[in-house]
Write a protein that holds these residues in place. Structure first.
Motif, PDB file in Angstrom:
ATOM      1  N   LEU A 107       0.830  -1.208   0.000  1.00 22.65           N
ATOM      2  CA  LEU A 107       0.000   0.000   0.000  1.00 22.65           C
ATOM      3  C   LEU A 107       0.861   1.253   0.000  1.00 22.65           C
ATOM      4  O   LEU A 107       0.520   2.260  -0.624  1.00 22.65           O
TER       5      LEU A 107
ATOM      6  N   GLN B 128      -0.195  12.692   3.504  1.00 27.88           N
ATOM      7  CA  GLN B 128      -1.246  11.786   3.046  1.00 27.88           C
ATOM      8  C   GLN B 128      -0.930  10.363   3.482  1.00 27.88           C
ATOM      9  O   GLN B 128      -1.815   9.629   3.925  1.00 27.88           O
TER      10      GLN B 128
ATOM     11  N   GLN C  22      -3.689   9.047   5.948  1.00 25.79           N
ATOM     12  CA  GLN C  22      -4.644   8.189   5.260  1.00 25.79           C
ATOM     13  C   GLN C  22      -4.226   6.724   5.266  1.00 25.79           C
ATOM     14  O   GLN C  22      -5.024   5.855   4.934  1.00 25.79           O
ATOM     15  N   LEU C  23      -2.964   6.458   5.628  1.00 24.39           N
ATOM     16  CA  LEU C  23      -2.520   5.065   5.598  1.00 24.39           C
ATOM     17  C   LEU C  23      -1.940   4.599   6.942  1.00 24.39           C
ATOM     18  O   LEU C  23      -2.518   3.743   7.602  1.00 24.39           O
TER      19      LEU C  23
ATOM     20  N   PRO D 209      -4.282   5.223  10.300  1.00 20.42           N
ATOM     21  CA  PRO D 209      -5.434   4.312  10.372  1.00 20.42           C
ATOM     22  C   PRO D 209      -5.014   2.859  10.575  1.00 20.42           C
ATOM     23  O   PRO D 209      -5.682   2.123  11.305  1.00 20.42           O
ATOM     24  N   TYR D 210      -3.889   2.452   9.969  1.00 18.06           N
ATOM     25  CA  TYR D 210      -3.438   1.076  10.174  1.00 18.06           C
ATOM     26  C   TYR D 210      -2.964   0.846  11.600  1.00 18.06           C
ATOM     27  O   TYR D 210      -3.069  -0.252  12.137  1.00 18.06           O
TER      28      TYR D 210
ATOM     29  N   ARG E 115     -14.599  -1.109  10.618  1.00 19.67           N
ATOM     30  CA  ARG E 115     -13.807  -2.016   9.785  1.00 19.67           C
ATOM     31  C   ARG E 115     -14.132  -3.475  10.043  1.00 19.67           C
ATOM     32  O   ARG E 115     -13.737  -4.337   9.277  1.00 19.67           O
TER      33      ARG E 115
END
Ligand SMILES: Nc1ncnc2c1ncn2[C@@H]1O[C@H](COP(=O)(O)OP(=O)(O)OP(=O)(O)O)[C@@H](O)[C@H]1O
Ligand SMILES: [Mg+2]
Lengths: 254, 247
Positions: A148, A161, A165-166, A169-170, A251
């Motif tokens: 990703l 970003q 956005q990655l 959140p992970y 999720r």
């Protein structure tokens, strides 16, 4: 049906244990200053509830402030560690050293250096509480799926970003796990700090109530304060668990 | 036209993954990169995408060097790598979102991409509610949504069961026939390469080189897998490997 029985089981066991305890105290005529029964403890709470409630509020204030500060500190350090391997290398061993040094040993120094009693207690509690947030969040940030990451780069993503956005959140589930552990540790830290600092002048929290009651041999009151601390710990753990489920609900749905 | 000029790649670890790879890839070609594990297929794909810099040679686009622009490359990985908290549509939206295209402007493109992979009905479903094949379809839609000039796929169907794999292979072929996309497809399956591609680059074991460059034109349609041409092509590729692989 079976699930209902299972979910009620802890309460049933609790009631049974309390009943047995009270029964044993009555049957063996144990005096309350050695081992009070649940009824004595409730009576002690009703008797001294103004002081005890104030103690609860004071301890909660320290715990809350410490958890907030520990969260900020842990998050910021984890982000900096994710951004810079050099920073990670420089900070990681020190974070571990602070974590493994017993706060009881550190507290007297902090009391000497920090004059404001509230701040002093909060600092002690932060030292106890911040590490799980730091280590969990750092591990979560480091585990961003590399594919990703490539995909984000291929689409010209900026550092921010990628972070917002990655990576973040992970790392959210790991952060929340850390937060839940830190929440109860913040309470532990606050209590330990109160014990150490209590005689040093800041006397109001639940831990101090335990010490003071023990000086006066008011054993039921000691127990009442102890029970309040236990319930508070469970409440913090449950509340943070609820927060975790709410934030991750999305999720886990299809 | 994409030109690979005597590409070499040596990793920091000292491993020489590729050595002297040259090829031209024309627009509209469906290229299969075929070779045994560790021969540098993924490395070559990453060089093509500009994710990794070559240690020798260069990748040129219509003659000029330089990394491709954002969204010009569509990439599909072996795992679908969807974001678990986002719906299928939100996952497909990602490449456009990263380039600050508003959701409103992107909506028709997202819908079109999902329609291309036959998942229009699952736009609002999160990965947890999708099968492995469906997740891979979403991943392909995500790669297509930015209308890339080159679609790179790294063993995209390797983790799927055979029924799903056959279905997705057919759908990918149809998509290629419909859109004329340039596709570079990494696989270590001779059958998959023969079935899908109209050009097969056979790679030798490490350091990776291009050992053979085969052209194919199998009949489209339901009998492709049973056609004599397909069997002959599999035979030809197998022959290549007999030559390059040590016994
Ligand atoms: N980031 C890396 N750093 C160091 N060595 C690497 C790296 N990536 C790949 N290699 C090495 O380069 C060689 C080629 O790897 P590559 O992943 O390109 O092979 P592959 O053909 O895609 O293999 P597979 O079919 O197993 O996916 C291997 O020996 C691998 O160990
Ligand atoms: Mg590979």
């Amino acid at each position: 049906m079976r699930r209902m029985v299972e979910s009620l089981a802890p309460y049933g066991f609790g009631a049974l244990a309390l009943g047995g305890w009270q029964g044993a105290v009555w049957a063996l005529h144990v005096p309350a200053y050695v081992m009070p029964g649940p009824a004595d403890i409730v009576a002690a709470y009703i008797d001294a509830h103004a002081v005890l409630d104030a103690g609860l509020v004071a301890t909660l204030a320290v715990t809350g402030a410490a958890l907030l500060a520990a969260t900020l500190l842990g998050l910021v350090l984890a982000l900096l560690m994710a951004a810079s391997p050099l920073f990670r290398a420089a900070i990681q061993p020190w974070a571990v050293i602070i974590q493994v040094t017993p706060v009881v040993a550190l507290a007297p120094f902090i009391i000497i250096w920090v004059n404001q009693p509230f701040a002093c207690l909060v600092i002690c509690a932060v030292i106890v509480a911040f590490f799980p947030i730091l280590s969990n969040t750092a591990a979560g940030l480091a585990a961003t799926p590399p594919d990703l990451l490539d995909l984000f780069r291929l689409n010209g993503a900026s550092r921010w970003q990628i972070l917002f956005q990655l990576s973040l959140p992970y790392a959210l589930p790991d952060f929340l796990t850390g937060l839940r552990i830190s929440g109860t540790l913040a309470l532990v830290g606050a209590v330990v700090a109160e014990f150490v600092a209590g005689s040093g002048g800041f006397a109001s929290g639940l831990a101090w109530q335990i010490i003071e009651a023990s000086y006066r041999l008011e054993i039921p009151r000691m127990f009442a304060a102890l029970v309040m601390l236990g319930v508070t710990g469970i409440a913090i753990y449950a509340a943070l668990g609820l927060l975790e489920r709410l934030l991750l609900a999305k999720r886990n749905r299809a | 036209m994409f030109t690979l000029e005597t590409l070499a790649k040596r990793y920091d670890t000292g491993v020489l993954a590729l050595d002297g790879v040259s090829a031209d890839i024309a627009p509209g070609e469906f290229v299969a990169l075929l070779g045994p594990s560790g021969c540098g297929k993924s490395t070559l794909l990453r060089l093509l995408a500009g994710l990794e810099a070559p240690s020798g040679g260069r990748v040129a686009w219509d003659g000029h060097t330089g990394a491709p622009g954002p969204g010009e490359i569509g990439f599909v990985f072996q795992d679908a790598t969807l974001m678990p908290w986002a719906s299928a549509a939100e996952n497909v939206y990602l490449p456009l979102k990263l380039r600050h295209v508003t959701r409103k402007l992107a909506a028709p493109k997202i819908a079109a991409a999902l329609a291309q992979v036959g998942l229009s009905a699952f736009a609002d479903t999160r990965p947890k509610g999708l099968s492995g094949g469906m997740k891979m379809r979403v991943s392909i839609a995500r790669a297509l949504v930015s209308e890339p000039i080159l679609l790179l796929m790294d063993e995209p169907f390797a983790a799927l069961d055979e029924f799903t794999r056959h279905k997705l292979q057919d759908d990918l072929l149809a998509l290629w026939a419909r859109t004329g996309k340039t596709i570079v497809f990494v696989t270590h399956s001779i059958y998959e390469a023969a079935y899908l591609a109209n050009r097969i680059l056979v790679m030798s074991p490490r350091p990776g080189r291009i050992a053979a460059d085969l052209r194919a034109s199998l009949p489209m349609g339901p009998h492709r897998r049973a056609s004599g041409d397909y069997v002959a092509l599999v035979e030809r590729i197998t022959g290549c490997f007999r030559e390059i692989m040590p016994a």
